[in-house]
Scaffold this active site. Sequence first.
Site, PDB file in Angstrom:
ATOM      1  N   ASP A  95       0.856  -1.180   0.000  1.00 13.04           N
ATOM      2  CA  ASP A  95       0.000   0.000   0.000  1.00 13.04           C
ATOM      3  C   ASP A  95       0.896   1.234   0.000  1.00 13.04           C
ATOM      4  OD1 ASP A  95       0.905   0.238   2.577  1.00 13.04           O
ATOM      5  OD2 ASP A  95      -0.995  -0.258   3.523  1.00 13.04           O
ATOM      6  N   SER A  96       0.298   2.401  -0.189  1.00 13.52           N
ATOM      7  CA  SER A  96       1.094   3.611  -0.456  1.00 13.52           C
ATOM      8  C   SER A  96       1.601   4.303   0.795  1.00 13.52           C
ATOM      9  CB  SER A  96       0.244   4.605  -1.241  1.00 13.52           C
ATOM     10  OG  SER A  96      -0.812   5.093  -0.419  1.00 13.52           O
ATOM     11  N   GLY A  98      -0.493   6.043   2.505  1.00  6.93           N
ATOM     12  CA  GLY A  98      -1.461   7.123   2.661  1.00  6.93           C
ATOM     13  C   GLY A  98      -2.400   6.933   3.828  1.00  6.93           C
ATOM     14  N   PHE A  99      -2.993   5.754   3.925  1.00  8.53           N
ATOM     15  CA  PHE A  99      -3.966   5.507   4.994  1.00  8.53           C
ATOM     16  C   PHE A  99      -3.320   5.683   6.366  1.00  8.53           C
ATOM     17  CE2 PHE A  99      -6.249   2.757   7.974  1.00  8.53           C
ATOM     18  CZ  PHE A  99      -7.543   3.230   7.813  1.00  8.53           C
ATOM     19  N   ASP A 149      -2.917   8.241  -2.021  1.00 13.76           N
ATOM     20  CA  ASP A 149      -4.234   8.868  -2.100  1.00 13.76           C
ATOM     21  C   ASP A 149      -4.607   9.479  -0.764  1.00 13.76           C
ATOM     22  OD1 ASP A 149      -4.479   6.355  -0.809  1.00 13.76           O
ATOM     23  OD2 ASP A 149      -6.632   6.356  -1.185  1.00 13.76           O
ATOM     24  N   GLN A 192     -11.868   7.187  -4.806  1.00 13.63           N
ATOM     25  CA  GLN A 192     -12.384   7.781  -3.570  1.00 13.63           C
ATOM     26  C   GLN A 192     -13.764   8.391  -3.868  1.00 13.63           C
ATOM     27  OE1 GLN A 192     -11.353   7.382  -0.579  1.00 13.63           O
ATOM     28  NE2 GLN A 192      -9.273   6.575  -0.845  1.00 13.63           N
ATOM     29  N   ASP A 269      -7.909  -7.437   1.380  1.00 13.33           N
ATOM     30  CA  ASP A 269      -6.867  -7.592   2.406  1.00 13.33           C
ATOM     31  C   ASP A 269      -7.400  -7.088   3.731  1.00 13.33           C
ATOM     32  OD1 ASP A 269      -5.286  -4.924   3.497  1.00 13.33           O
ATOM     33  OD2 ASP A 269      -6.443  -4.570   1.674  1.00 13.33           O
ATOM     34  N   CYS A 307     -12.187 -28.184   9.799  1.00 12.76           N
ATOM     35  CA  CYS A 307     -10.956 -27.537   9.327  1.00 12.76           C
ATOM     36  C   CYS A 307      -9.781 -28.512   9.378  1.00 12.76           C
ATOM     37  CB  CYS A 307     -10.655 -26.321  10.208  1.00 12.76           C
ATOM     38  SG  CYS A 307      -9.165 -25.418   9.731  1.00 12.76           S
ATOM     39  N   CYS A 309      -6.497 -27.403   9.069  1.00 10.14           N
ATOM     40  CA  CYS A 309      -5.262 -26.637   9.241  1.00 10.14           C
ATOM     41  C   CYS A 309      -4.354 -27.321  10.270  1.00 10.14           C
ATOM     42  CB  CYS A 309      -5.576 -25.204   9.677  1.00 10.14           C
ATOM     43  SG  CYS A 309      -6.044 -25.044  11.427  1.00 10.14           S
ATOM     44  N   CYS A 312      -5.805 -27.271  13.866  1.00  6.23           N
ATOM     45  CA  CYS A 312      -6.933 -28.175  14.098  1.00  6.23           C
ATOM     46  C   CYS A 312      -6.526 -29.649  14.017  1.00  6.23           C
ATOM     47  CB  CYS A 312      -8.056 -27.875  13.108  1.00  6.23           C
ATOM     48  SG  CYS A 312      -8.889 -26.305  13.463  1.00  6.23           S
ATOM     49  N   HIS A 338      -4.656 -20.790  12.096  1.00  5.40           N
ATOM     50  CA  HIS A 338      -6.021 -21.263  11.844  1.00  5.40           C
ATOM     51  C   HIS A 338      -6.853 -20.212  11.116  1.00  5.40           C
ATOM     52  CE1 HIS A 338     -10.046 -22.845  12.332  1.00  5.40           C
ATOM     53  NE2 HIS A 338     -10.375 -21.652  12.786  1.00  5.40           N
TER      54      HIS A 338
END
Length: 373
Positions: A95-96, A98-99, A149, A192, A269, A307, A309, A312, A338
Amino acid sequence: MKHAVTYELIKTDSKSKARRGRVHTPHGTIETPVFMPVGTAATVKAMRPEEVKEMGAQIILSNTYHLYLRPGHEIVKAAGGLHKFMNWDRAILTDSGGFQVFSLGDLRKITEEGVEFRSHIDGSKHMLSPEKSMEIQNALGSDIMMAFDECAPYPADRAYVKNSLERTTRWLQRCKDYHKDIERQSLFGIMQGGMYQDLRYESAQQIVEMDLPGYAIGGLSVGEPKPLMLEVLDYCVDYLPKEKARYLMGVGSPDYLFEGVERGVDMFDCVLPTRIARHGMAMTSHGRLNIKNAKFEKDFTTLDSECDCYTCRNYSRAYLRHLYKADEILSSMLLSNHNLHFLVNMMGNIRKAIEEDRFLEYKKEFYDKYGRF
């Protein structure tokens, strides 16, 4: 000139906007829809890269802001780029930043040049601009770079959101102008426009004009009510080209993943699965489970009987509760394993359901078992 990242549409569900596709990158092909585990500081928290690969994760996300501040992008570049630095040979999206800088509140100041901010680590002053974000991401060597952004808060008035989206468009052009190595890395733009339909359309028109390999929907899941978020998402997706990858940023709960897929989103994500794992929470096929509860003290059954995994297959609820109560690091490791496996497996089932043209049926089956969100 060929782009580093391309999108291939394979099939569209006949009863919804859900779609099955592939994102081709320099570090492998990603089957979509896909959930991307977050490795903020060049590591998926409490997980070895080998484990993340073994569970079938095809791409991870890392954070420009955090890696710029520590250890520094020049160090990562000297190590041979992010893939070598963290021993991950599959795709990476960055990611940039920005957030993160916009989340700093009083510690940052927005200008047309960029965002001046103070580090949350040591208080030192920095300037993050579109060009600086591109410089950092170029050094990191990610397959997909996100444009710098401005993520408008919720709620925000119309005038603020309009100014914000127009600045985001100008910053995107600056990102595109700075980024030259399109055969090695691809730049995605970000839509946006807040909760205003006409502004979302305006933002989409502006960024799509730049003919980038993919586009993200930003500014959602920032505190707005779920019905409003889904209403906005519904029309946002329609404003983006069908032949390009679509990415909904910061979404990772099962219900939001299903709703996003149903509306035509390809990539997601979120830090949610590893964050809640560190607080003793597990996603299971019958809903969320709080391992802290006393009722699990003598429960020697598996975390989720459906599950397969590592957690589990090998450990009981009683043992997991003991680890959490004893503040053992292994608690975070096993619950993170998990939760990530759960979402990666769920997305695989979603892809299969779209291929078989039974996505809505699978969604209903999942919701009926999972219970209320």
